[in-house]
Design an enzyme around this catalytic site. Structure first.
Site, PDB file in Angstrom:
ATOM      1  N   CYS A   1      57.727  53.039   7.866  1.00 45.49           N
ATOM      2  CA  CYS A   1      58.686  52.878   8.328  1.00 45.49           C
ATOM      3  C   CYS A   1      59.474  51.939   9.157  1.00 45.49           C
ATOM      4  CB  CYS A   1      57.650  53.057   9.943  1.00 45.49           C
ATOM      5  SG  CYS A   1      56.512  54.868  10.037  1.00 45.49           S
TER       6      CYS A   1
ATOM      7  N   HIS B   1      54.377  62.000  10.807  1.00 40.33           N
ATOM      8  CA  HIS B   1      56.229  62.053   9.811  1.00 40.33           C
ATOM      9  C   HIS B   1      54.943  62.507   8.291  1.00 40.33           C
ATOM     10  CE1 HIS B   1      59.399  59.928  12.111  1.00 40.33           C
ATOM     11  NE2 HIS B   1      59.402  61.662  12.084  1.00 40.33           N
TER      12      HIS B   1
HETATM   13  N1  ARG Z   1      57.858  55.576  17.933  1.00 45.80           N
HETATM   14  C1  ARG Z   1      58.865  56.238  16.631  1.00 45.80           C
HETATM   15  C2  ARG Z   1      58.783  57.484  16.604  1.00 45.80           C
HETATM   16  O1  ARG Z   1      57.190  57.697  17.387  1.00 45.80           O
HETATM   17  C3  ARG Z   1      57.630  55.564  15.535  1.00 45.80           C
HETATM   18  C4  ARG Z   1      58.351  55.840  14.054  1.00 45.80           C
HETATM   19  C5  ARG Z   1      57.805  55.627  12.939  1.00 45.80           C
HETATM   20  N2  ARG Z   1      58.809  56.196  11.136  1.00 45.80           N
HETATM   21  C6  ARG Z   1      57.624  56.861  10.663  1.00 45.80           C
HETATM   22  N3  ARG Z   1      58.589  57.018   9.370  1.00 45.80           N
HETATM   23  N4  ARG Z   1      56.675  57.351  10.351  1.00 45.80           N
HETATM   24  O2  ARG Z   1      59.457  58.237  16.191  1.00 45.80           O
END
Ligand code: ARG
Length: 271
Positions: free
Chosen positions: A264, A170
């Site tokens: 996140c 991300h």
């Molecule tokens: N376990 C979640 C996923 O893999 C973590 C999300 C993290 N969120 C972020 N905005 N980076 O989707």
């Protein structure tokens, strides 16, 4: 000195009542690892308190037993003025979150605007405003085709960055706007065109080192001049302080087990 960010005073959070590492959809997740939910609750309350202490308002979304990653509200979508563009998640495990997110934003009075059904995008996790544009990433979780749609739906210019390292799946673990001219960044996660885009956009970058990036240093939340960070390496802390910013470490260790840090766990409601 740069102006404080015009956004980052109102956030949506969701408590970790049902948080777990129940599946593996990014390289940080291992179902072998056990989450200490009591500890997660204490850490989440610590983040909420730190946000409020820094001057932010926090809204709370109810948790839901079937979606353990709902706690990562950054991925609910993009809240932009009075509009909300819900995410279209890549992985089936997270797709049921979207109906819950839409319900929350509708009840809160937002106008819901949808991407087309075949296009993936994971919300503010892959989109952050800086310098009058929306920087948005694609590849692992979001599609590049979402960017033209976002630009139209939100009436904002979008700059696309391609992510190249699956550990940095991300945008918000690679890029953290600090004020109007500064941002923390981890260019190792971007292709060369993306690096050029950010280089042209950010006059004063704080370029992270590999070990700082992998400690989720870029996954920080900025509230005015306060930077809430999963951890703050001394080198980074010195630079932030020299820029008039105040780094505050907030332990989110249980959430790092799922590949998420401070940013996140929050969704800015005032972008
Ligand atoms: N376990 C979640 C996923 O893999 C973590 C999300 C993290 N969120 C972020 N905005 N980076 O989707």
């Amino acid at each position: 000195m740069g102006e404080a960010l015009p956004w980052g005073r109102r956030f949506l959070l969701c408590p970790p009542t049902h948080f777990a590492v129940a599946y593996e959809i990014n390289p940080w997740m291992s179902t072998q690892v056990v989450v200490d939910r009591d500890r997660a609750q204490v850490q989440w309350e610590g983040l909420k308190a730190a946000l409020e202490q820094a001057g932010a308002t926090v809204e709370v979304q109810p948790p839901h037993p079937s979606v353990p990653d709902l706690v990562f509200t950054a991925n609910a979508g993009i809240a932009w003025r009075q509009a909300f563009v819900p995410s279209h998640f890549r992985h089936p495990e997270r797709q049921p979150e979207t109906a819950l997110d839409i319900a929350w934003f509708e009840a809160a009075g937002y106008e819901v605007r949808r991407l087309s059904a075949d296009v993936g995008h994971e919300g503010a996790g892959d989109a952050l405003p800086f310098g009058g544009v929306l920087v948005s990433a694609y590849r692992f979780r979001s599609d590049a085709t979402a960017h033209t749609q976002l630009s139209r739906l939100l009436d904002v210019p979008v700059r696309s960055i391609e992510l190249v390292d699956p550990r940095y799946y991300h945008l918000d673990i690679t890029f953290c706007p600090l004020d109007s001219t500064r941002a923390m960044l981890w260019p190792g996660a971007w292709d060369s065109y993306g690096r050029t885009v950010i280089e042209a956009l950010v006059p004063e970058p704080l370029v992270l080192e590999a070990d700082e990036a992998s400690a989720f240093v870029a996954n920080s939340v900025v509230v005015g001049r306060t930077v809430l960070m999963p951890s703050c390496p001394p080198r980074v802390g010195r630079q932030l302080e020299a820029w008039g910013l105040t780094p505050v470490e907030v332990d989110v260790g249980e959430f790092l087990k799922a590949g998420g840090g401070c940013r996140c766990l929050t969704l800015a409601l005032d972008m």
